[in-house]
Design a protein around this motif. Structure first.
Motif, mmCIF file in Angstrom:
data_model
loop_
_atom_site.group_PDB
_atom_site.id
_atom_site.type_symbol
_atom_site.label_atom_id
_atom_site.label_comp_id
_atom_site.label_asym_id
_atom_site.label_seq_id
_atom_site.Cartn_x
_atom_site.Cartn_y
_atom_site.Cartn_z
ATOM 1 N N THR A 1 29.063 20.987 29.027
ATOM 2 C CA THR A 1 27.977 21.591 28.257
ATOM 3 C C THR A 1 28.158 23.089 28.025
ATOM 4 O O THR A 1 27.358 23.687 27.299
ATOM 5 N N GLU A 2 29.120 23.709 28.650
ATOM 6 C CA GLU A 2 29.276 25.159 28.506
ATOM 7 C C GLU A 2 30.691 25.538 28.068
ATOM 8 O O GLU A 2 31.669 25.117 28.661
ATOM 9 N N PHE A 3 30.742 26.370 27.030
ATOM 10 C CA PHE A 3 32.003 26.730 26.394
ATOM 11 C C PHE A 3 32.011 28.218 26.071
ATOM 12 O O PHE A 3 30.954 28.821 25.876
ATOM 13 N N THR A 4 33.223 28.786 26.004
ATOM 14 C CA THR A 4 33.337 30.184 25.620
ATOM 15 C C THR A 4 34.464 30.370 24.622
ATOM 16 O O THR A 4 35.478 29.667 24.661
ATOM 17 N N LEU A 5 34.260 31.331 23.738
ATOM 18 C CA LEU A 5 35.294 31.840 22.845
ATOM 19 C C LEU A 5 35.544 33.280 23.251
ATOM 20 O O LEU A 5 34.594 34.074 23.319
ATOM 21 N N TYR A 55 39.932 23.902 18.360
ATOM 22 C CA TYR A 55 39.316 22.591 18.446
ATOM 23 C C TYR A 55 39.642 21.986 19.804
ATOM 24 O O TYR A 55 40.465 22.535 20.551
ATOM 25 N N LYS A 56 38.979 20.892 20.118
ATOM 26 C CA LYS A 56 39.109 20.263 21.437
ATOM 27 C C LYS A 56 38.902 21.310 22.538
ATOM 28 O O LYS A 56 39.560 21.287 23.565
ATOM 29 N N ALA A 57 37.977 22.208 22.280
ATOM 30 C CA ALA A 57 37.526 23.267 23.187
ATOM 31 C C ALA A 57 38.534 24.386 23.411
ATOM 32 O O ALA A 57 38.136 25.545 23.583
ATOM 33 N N SER A 58 39.831 24.057 23.418
ATOM 34 C CA SER A 58 40.805 25.081 23.804
ATOM 35 C C SER A 58 42.105 25.046 23.006
ATOM 36 O O SER A 58 43.015 25.824 23.305
ATOM 37 N N THR A 59 42.219 24.156 22.025
ATOM 38 C CA THR A 59 43.450 24.054 21.241
ATOM 39 C C THR A 59 43.379 24.992 20.039
ATOM 40 O O THR A 59 42.474 24.895 19.212
ATOM 41 N N LEU A 60 44.345 25.889 19.965
ATOM 42 C CA LEU A 60 44.385 26.874 18.888
ATOM 43 C C LEU A 60 44.895 26.218 17.606
ATOM 44 O O LEU A 60 45.945 25.572 17.606
ATOM 45 N N GLU A 61 44.151 26.377 16.519
ATOM 46 C CA GLU A 61 44.603 25.860 15.231
ATOM 47 C C GLU A 61 45.877 26.619 14.819
ATOM 48 O O GLU A 61 46.052 27.802 15.127
ATOM 49 N N ARG A 62 46.757 25.921 14.100
ATOM 50 C CA ARG A 62 47.996 26.553 13.621
ATOM 51 C C ARG A 62 47.686 27.795 12.806
ATOM 52 O O ARG A 62 46.806 27.797 11.941
ATOM 53 N N GLY A 63 48.421 28.849 13.087
ATOM 54 C CA GLY A 63 48.268 30.090 12.326
ATOM 55 C C GLY A 63 47.209 31.041 12.856
ATOM 56 O O GLY A 63 47.105 32.164 12.367
ATOM 57 N N VAL A 64 46.433 30.597 13.837
ATOM 58 C CA VAL A 64 45.393 31.468 14.404
ATOM 59 C C VAL A 64 46.018 32.356 15.478
ATOM 60 O O VAL A 64 46.763 31.872 16.338
ATOM 61 N N PRO A 65 45.726 33.643 15.435
ATOM 62 C CA PRO A 65 46.342 34.554 16.421
ATOM 63 C C PRO A 65 46.012 34.182 17.863
ATOM 64 O O PRO A 65 44.909 33.707 18.164
ATOM 65 N N SER A 66 46.943 34.469 18.736
ATOM 66 C CA SER A 66 46.794 34.081 20.148
ATOM 67 C C SER A 66 45.756 34.919 20.883
ATOM 68 O O SER A 66 45.434 34.633 22.037
ATOM 69 N N ARG A 67 45.211 35.948 20.250
ATOM 70 C CA ARG A 67 44.144 36.706 20.908
ATOM 71 C C ARG A 67 42.839 35.889 20.992
ATOM 72 O O ARG A 67 41.924 36.258 21.739
ATOM 73 N N PHE A 68 42.763 34.802 20.237
ATOM 74 C CA PHE A 68 41.612 33.909 20.327
ATOM 75 C C PHE A 68 41.875 32.858 21.401
ATOM 76 O O PHE A 68 42.938 32.232 21.422
ATOM 77 N N ARG A 69 40.910 32.644 22.274
ATOM 78 C CA ARG A 69 41.060 31.662 23.336
ATOM 79 C C ARG A 69 39.735 30.925 23.534
ATOM 80 O O ARG A 69 38.667 31.562 23.598
ATOM 81 N N GLY A 70 39.810 29.618 23.641
ATOM 82 C CA GLY A 70 38.626 28.816 23.910
ATOM 83 C C GLY A 70 38.735 28.147 25.263
ATOM 84 O O GLY A 70 39.831 27.814 25.710
ATOM 85 N N SER A 71 37.596 27.978 25.918
ATOM 86 C CA SER A 71 37.594 27.311 27.216
ATOM 87 C C SER A 71 36.260 26.587 27.402
ATOM 88 O O SER A 71 35.302 26.818 26.662
#
Lengths: 107, 120
Positions: free
Chosen positions: A69-73, A49-65
């Protein structure tokens, strides 16, 4: 209304692959963006959430940026549990819209 | 443990009505804004309505405005969706979802969903 697009709509990848999904908003949403994972027959679960904040318990291999208007997972090294459909969602005020989804298949 | 359990789905004819419920537990219900999100078979997610923690602010998508009404009963820890004038394209799994915060908010907990089928 703010419209969301995602690309690609489907993606075939192998275990260990680096995977990137793009989400675009029709107007500036700052960083009011979340990513969800949904497996077949289950409710979605928030990953980021908030584009780049990892939810608790979600593995660190997931990254948001991204912002504006443009975002990536990015999934740095795809694992068997990651084959699912991924949705972005903008939440700029009470305007709440999901992207159409990206289904990640096993190659 | 946060739990959201929807009920009330089923088969209804076009033009009919249905009331969905969502029973909440494991958190202080009246501290949280709540939402309904739906998903047509094989399709993506569509946010349809939210209600503030005390029910005094409601927002809806244009697709359900005038036909669906969201409400809540805080002493009963329950969220509701009253649906009227149902159409075939309202067929979907309906999820209740908790907002993480007020106003700019994503959904941090979801129920398992209840299926509404609108068909003659």
């Amino acid at each position: 209304d703010i419209q969301m697009t995602q690309s690609p709509s489907t993606l075939s990848a192998s275990i260990g692959d680096r995977v990137t999904i793009t989400c675009r908003a029709s107007e500036d949403i700052s960083t009011w963006l979340a990513w969800y994972q949904q497996k077949a027959g289950k409710a979605p679960e928030v990953l980021i959430y908030k584009a780049s904040t990892l939810e608790r318990g979600v593995p660190s291999r997931f990254r948001g940026s991204g912002s504006g208007t443009e975002f990536t997972l990015t999934i740095s090294s795809l694992q068997p549990d990651d084959f699912a459909t991924y949705y972005c969602q903008q939440y700029n005020g009470y305007s709440r819209t999901f992207g159409p989804g990206t289904k990640v298949h096993i190659k | 443990e946060v739990q959201l359990v929807e009920s009330g789905g089923g088969l209804v004819q076009p033009g009919g009505s249905l009331r969905l419920s969502c029973a909440a537990s494991g958190f202080t219900f009246n501290n949280y804004e709540m939402n309904w999100v739906r998903q047509a078979p094989g399709k993506g997610l569509e946010w349809i309505s939210c209600i503030s923690n005390y029910g005094n602010t409601i927002y809806q998508s244009d697709s359900v405005k005038g036909r669906f009404t969201i409400s809540r009963d805080n002493p009963k820890n329950s969220l509701y969706l009253q649906m009227h004038s149902l159409r075939v394209d309202d067929t979907a799994v309906y999820y209740c979802a908790r907002s993480y915060s007020h106003y700019n908010s994503f959904f941090d907990f979801w129920g398992q969903g209840t299926l509404v089928t609108v068909s003659a």
